[in-house]
Structure formats: C-alpha cells, structure tokens
Design an enzyme around this catalytic site. Structure first.
Site, PDB file in Angstrom:
ATOM      1  N   GLY A 101      28.731  -1.820  10.418  1.00  9.35           N
ATOM      2  CA  GLY A 101      29.866  -0.921  10.675  1.00  9.35           C
ATOM      3  C   GLY A 101      29.731  -0.282  12.051  1.00  9.35           C
ATOM      4  O   GLY A 101      28.647   0.158  12.425  1.00  9.35           O
TER       5      GLY A 101
ATOM      6  N   ARG B 296      30.214  -9.389  10.160  1.00 10.86           N
ATOM      7  CA  ARG B 296      29.191  -9.748   9.171  1.00 10.86           C
ATOM      8  C   ARG B 296      29.022 -11.271   9.198  1.00 10.86           C
ATOM      9  O   ARG B 296      29.977 -11.992   9.443  1.00 10.86           O
ATOM     10  CB  ARG B 296      29.638  -9.300   7.781  1.00 10.86           C
ATOM     11  CG  ARG B 296      29.963  -7.808   7.742  1.00 10.86           C
ATOM     12  CD  ARG B 296      30.067  -7.284   6.340  1.00 10.86           C
ATOM     13  NE  ARG B 296      30.735  -5.990   6.292  1.00 10.86           N
ATOM     14  CZ  ARG B 296      30.209  -4.837   6.694  1.00 10.86           C
ATOM     15  NH1 ARG B 296      28.994  -4.801   7.196  1.00 10.86           N
ATOM     16  NH2 ARG B 296      30.899  -3.721   6.593  1.00 10.86           N
TER      17      ARG B 296
ATOM     18  N   ASP C 266      20.863  -0.007   8.376  1.00 10.39           N
ATOM     19  CA  ASP C 266      19.668  -0.636   7.790  1.00 10.39           C
ATOM     20  C   ASP C 266      19.824  -2.139   7.563  1.00 10.39           C
ATOM     21  O   ASP C 266      18.874  -2.895   7.768  1.00 10.39           O
ATOM     22  CB  ASP C 266      19.183   0.106   6.527  1.00 10.39           C
ATOM     23  CG  ASP C 266      20.274   0.305   5.501  1.00 10.39           C
ATOM     24  OD1 ASP C 266      21.420  -0.121   5.757  1.00 10.39           O
ATOM     25  OD2 ASP C 266      19.981   0.880   4.440  1.00 10.39           O
TER      26      ASP C 266
ATOM     27  N   THR D 295      24.838   4.153  12.741  1.00  9.65           N
ATOM     28  CA  THR D 295      25.681   4.202  11.531  1.00  9.65           C
ATOM     29  C   THR D 295      26.147   5.636  11.324  1.00  9.65           C
ATOM     30  O   THR D 295      25.374   6.580  11.551  1.00  9.65           O
ATOM     31  CB  THR D 295      24.924   3.722  10.274  1.00  9.65           C
ATOM     32  OG1 THR D 295      25.652   4.152   9.109  1.00  9.65           O
ATOM     33  CG2 THR D 295      23.519   4.281  10.174  1.00  9.65           C
TER      34      THR D 295
ATOM     35  N   ASP E 291      26.506   6.911   8.560  1.00  8.77           N
ATOM     36  CA  ASP E 291      25.932   7.395   7.288  1.00  8.77           C
ATOM     37  C   ASP E 291      24.647   8.206   7.439  1.00  8.77           C
ATOM     38  O   ASP E 291      24.236   8.884   6.502  1.00  8.77           O
ATOM     39  CB  ASP E 291      25.637   6.207   6.363  1.00  8.77           C
ATOM     40  CG  ASP E 291      26.904   5.506   5.902  1.00  8.77           C
ATOM     41  OD1 ASP E 291      27.989   6.074   6.079  1.00  8.77           O
ATOM     42  OD2 ASP E 291      26.796   4.386   5.376  1.00  8.77           O
TER      43      ASP E 291
ATOM     44  N   ASP F 196      21.576   7.194   7.360  1.00  9.82           N
ATOM     45  CA  ASP F 196      20.697   6.828   6.239  1.00  9.82           C
ATOM     46  C   ASP F 196      19.570   5.881   6.644  1.00  9.82           C
ATOM     47  O   ASP F 196      19.077   5.113   5.813  1.00  9.82           O
ATOM     48  CB  ASP F 196      21.522   6.227   5.089  1.00  9.82           C
ATOM     49  CG  ASP F 196      22.265   4.968   5.519  1.00  9.82           C
ATOM     50  OD1 ASP F 196      22.302   4.678   6.725  1.00  9.82           O
ATOM     51  OD2 ASP F 196      22.809   4.282   4.639  1.00  9.82           O
TER      52      ASP F 196
ATOM     53  N   ARG G 215      28.526   5.160   1.127  1.00 10.36           N
ATOM     54  CA  ARG G 215      28.446   4.372  -0.101  1.00 10.36           C
ATOM     55  C   ARG G 215      27.179   4.682  -0.870  1.00 10.36           C
ATOM     56  O   ARG G 215      27.190   4.792  -2.083  1.00 10.36           O
ATOM     57  CB  ARG G 215      28.491   2.885   0.278  1.00 10.36           C
ATOM     58  CG  ARG G 215      29.267   2.066  -0.674  1.00 10.36           C
ATOM     59  CD  ARG G 215      29.529   0.658  -0.214  1.00 10.36           C
ATOM     60  NE  ARG G 215      29.021   0.293   1.077  1.00 10.36           N
ATOM     61  CZ  ARG G 215      29.617  -0.557   1.907  1.00 10.36           C
ATOM     62  NH1 ARG G 215      30.771  -1.090   1.566  1.00 10.36           N
ATOM     63  NH2 ARG G 215      29.074  -0.891   3.054  1.00 10.36           N
TER      64      ARG G 215
HETATM   65  O1  F6P Z   1      27.854   1.905   6.478  1.00 12.89           O
HETATM   66  C1  F6P Z   1      28.827   2.615   7.128  1.00 12.89           C
HETATM   67  C2  F6P Z   1      30.086   2.702   6.327  1.00 12.89           C
HETATM   68  O2  F6P Z   1      30.969   3.426   7.104  1.00 12.89           O
HETATM   69  C3  F6P Z   1      29.966   3.271   4.917  1.00 12.89           C
HETATM   70  O3  F6P Z   1      29.889   4.661   4.867  1.00 12.89           O
HETATM   71  C4  F6P Z   1      31.193   2.709   4.255  1.00 12.89           C
HETATM   72  O4  F6P Z   1      31.062   2.657   2.879  1.00 12.89           O
HETATM   73  C5  F6P Z   1      31.253   1.353   4.844  1.00 12.89           C
HETATM   74  O5  F6P Z   1      30.660   1.421   6.118  1.00 12.89           O
HETATM   75  C6  F6P Z   1      32.630   0.764   4.945  1.00 12.89           C
HETATM   76  O6  F6P Z   1      32.513  -0.526   5.444  1.00 12.89           O
HETATM   77  P1  F6P Z   1      33.726  -1.437   5.897  1.00 12.89           P
HETATM   78  O7  F6P Z   1      34.036  -1.122   7.307  1.00 12.89           O
HETATM   79  O8  F6P Z   1      33.234  -2.817   5.724  1.00 12.89           O
HETATM   80  O9  F6P Z   1      34.903  -1.109   5.011  1.00 12.89           O
END
Ligand code: F6P
Length: 324
Positions: A17, A78, A109, A131, A133, A135, A177
């Site tokens: 992300g 991805r 991660d 990120t 998050d 995390d 998440r």
């Molecule tokens: O990992 C970062 C994040 O923003 C999470 O908080 C969220 O759940 C996820 O990515 C969303 O991912 P995507 O962009 O694939 O919808």
C-alpha cells in the site's frame, strides 16, 4: 586495511500500500546515491515491475517536484509470481542484468518479507518501513502514518461539528486491518469518546449504556473511532442505533487516508531514513531496516523486523480511556 566495500549501482522500489512520504524517501535515496557517485535505478510498480523488467536509471531531476506529493512516483503493485521461487529468481536476474548490486525496499511488513526472500538469494537489501498502519516491528515510526493520522483527525473535527449540531452518535471507520495504531492515535488526538481496535476486547452493549447515560447528563454527541480490523462500523452503527435509540451515523473514511501531501514529520523522517538507507547499502551494509526509536534513527535486523509482530502500546490504550 583495504578500501571499504562500495556498491557502484543500487536501486529503489516502493511496494504494498502506498503511503504519504514514500516519494520523499525515494528522493532521498536517489539524491544520496548520486551525491556519493553511485548509479541509481528505480523499479516501477514494486515486485511486479521487477519481474517484468520495468526499471530505469534515475537522475537528480527524476525526483524533482516530489517531496510534497503523496502516492509514489515509482508506482506499487502486488505480485503473485514473486511468491514463487521461480518468480524471485527472474526478478533477481533482471536486477543483475542492469548491474544493480543492492536494493532499497520501501513498504510494510509484507514488502519487507519479500525483501528477506530476495536477500536469501544473495541480493543485498535495506528496508524502510512505509505504511500508514505503523505496524512494523522494531520502529516507533513508519513513513506515512503521521499524515494519515492527521487526515483522520481532520475528519473527526468535521464530524464532531455535525454530530454535535444534531446530537448524534457518529462511528468513523479508519484503516488498520491488523493494527489499531492509526485508530488509537487519531482517536486520542481527535478527542474520541471510544476507540475500538483489533488488539483490545470491547463490549458494545456496555458502550451503548454509557452513551445513553452521557446523553441523559446533557452530552450532545459521541464519536466512536473503529479500526477496520475491529469489525465493520456500518454493522456496529446499526446495533448502536438500536440499543441507544439515539440518531446514529457512520462514516467510512477509506482510501482518502492513504493520500495527500505528507506532513513535515513524514517528509523529514522519510528523508532521514532514505539517506541512511542509501549510505548503508552502498557501504556494504545489508539485511537491515532503518526506523526510529525515541526520535533517533535505528537499524533493525531485517529478519527480526519481519518475524516479529508489533504490539499496540498499552499506554495509548490506557490514555484513550482516561481522557474519553
Ligand atoms: O496496509 C495498509 C492499508 O492501508 C491497510 O490499513 C488497509 O487495510 C489496506 O492497506 C487496504 O489495502 P488496499 O489498498 O489493497 O485496499
């Protein structure tokens, strides 16, 4: 003593992300490498681009007009193929074809785990935690989390105005998440009444009772921040409306949290980390992630960073309760 080991050509990549400040970090990697007389390449669209040989040499101008931008100019994606050993060998061969001797990976991660798998095949890797998050294990800070938390706080401020005007309860679903950091920081900074995170059990019935009591005592609104990993705010909103009999609305912030111009903190820390990553890699250090601990740049072993799970600071959980 001989000459210190020096790499002559490195690459930078963003993965997973996107997060605000990734551009500032990439820019710092590029400009530091060039400052040291080292060739630097950018890999487009993460591991997918590595496998498709989508990469090009960068100049100082390639990273102009970027420090203030969210997203990532390198793109991100991805890749299922990278999860296979054949895929990784293909990616490695593409890097070697261009003379790339080491790689800076900026991501969360999952992306850093990908880096550890490339490192297993002999490619020197330096990781930077990117990120929203926050995390990644071993670092207080990840690139983009501060900007995202500020975006959420801005939304909470606005939602509080309208909640107060109508005497409503508003639930705000934020990203995270698996991690409640973003919800917790923005909930505390935004003065939320409740912060629901995946790491801490909560009792919605009890919350509804407390809200009813607070309204009976004259309160005009209640703000509940819900980390997406704690459950669906839309579903919780239905329960809260029914149990309290108070007008309730739900706002799911979504990907707005991922974009926007990075804050000063994200620009500065991303720049500092980018410089450290490039310097370390070209002087022969690899298998590390650079992050921050108590305001100082620290290096974390790459394998430790990806094999441990960061926990939510219990002090934040306590503070959110005390101040609500
Ligand atoms: O990992 C970062 C994040 O923003 C999470 O908080 C969220 O759940 C996820 O990515 C969303 O991912 P995507 O962009 O694939 O919808």
């Amino acid at each position: 003593m001989g000459e210190p080991f020096m790499l002559k050509c490195i690459a930078v990549m963003t993965s997973g992300g996107d997060s605000p400040g990734m551009n500032a970090a990439s820019r710092a990697v590029v400009r530091t490498a060039l400052h040291e007389g080292v060739e630097v390449w950018g890999i487009n669209n993460g591991y997918k681009g590595m496998l498709e040989d989508d990469m090009c040499q960068l100049s100082s101008r390639s990273v102009s007009d970027l420090i203030q931008r969210g997203g990532t100019f390198l793109g991100t994606a991805r890749s299922k193929e990278f999860k296979t050993i054949e895929g990784r060998k293909k990616g490695l061969a593409n890097l070697k074809k261009h003379g790339i001797e080491g790689l800076v990976i900026i991501g969360g991660d999952g992306s850093l785990t990908g880096g550890s798998l490339l490192s297993d095949l002999g490619m020197p890797i330096v990781g930077l935690p990117g990120t929203i998050d926050n995390d990644v294990w071993g670092t207080d800070y990840t690139i983009g989390a501060d900007t995202a938390a500020n975006t959420i706080v801005d939304a909470i401020n606005k939602l509080r105005d309208t909640a107060s005007a109508h005497r409503r309860i508003i639930l705000i679903e934020v990203m995270g998440r698996k991690s409640g950091w973003l919800a917790m920081m923005s909930g505390i900074a935004g003065g939320a009444e409740y912060v629901l995170v995946p790491e801490v059990k909560f009792d919605l019935d009890q919350i509804c009772e407390e809200i009813k009591e607070s309204y009976a005592a004259g309160k005009r609104y209640s703000i509940i921040v819900v980390a997406e990993g704690a459950g669906s705010a839309v579903e919780m909103g239905k329960i809260v409306a029914e149990k309290t009999d108070i007008d309730t609305r739900v706002s799911v912030l979504g990907h707005i949290q991922r974009g926007g111009s990075p804050t000063v903190e994200d620009r500065m820390k991303a720049s500092m980390l980018g410089e450290r990553a490039a310097l370390a890699l070209i002087s022969g250090t690899s298998n590390v992630v650079f992050g921050f601990d108590a305001g100082k740049v620290v290096s974390i072993n790459l394998y430790d960073a990806v094999n441990h799970k960061k926990t939510l600071d219990p002090e934040l959980v306590r503070l959110a309760r005390v101040l609500a």
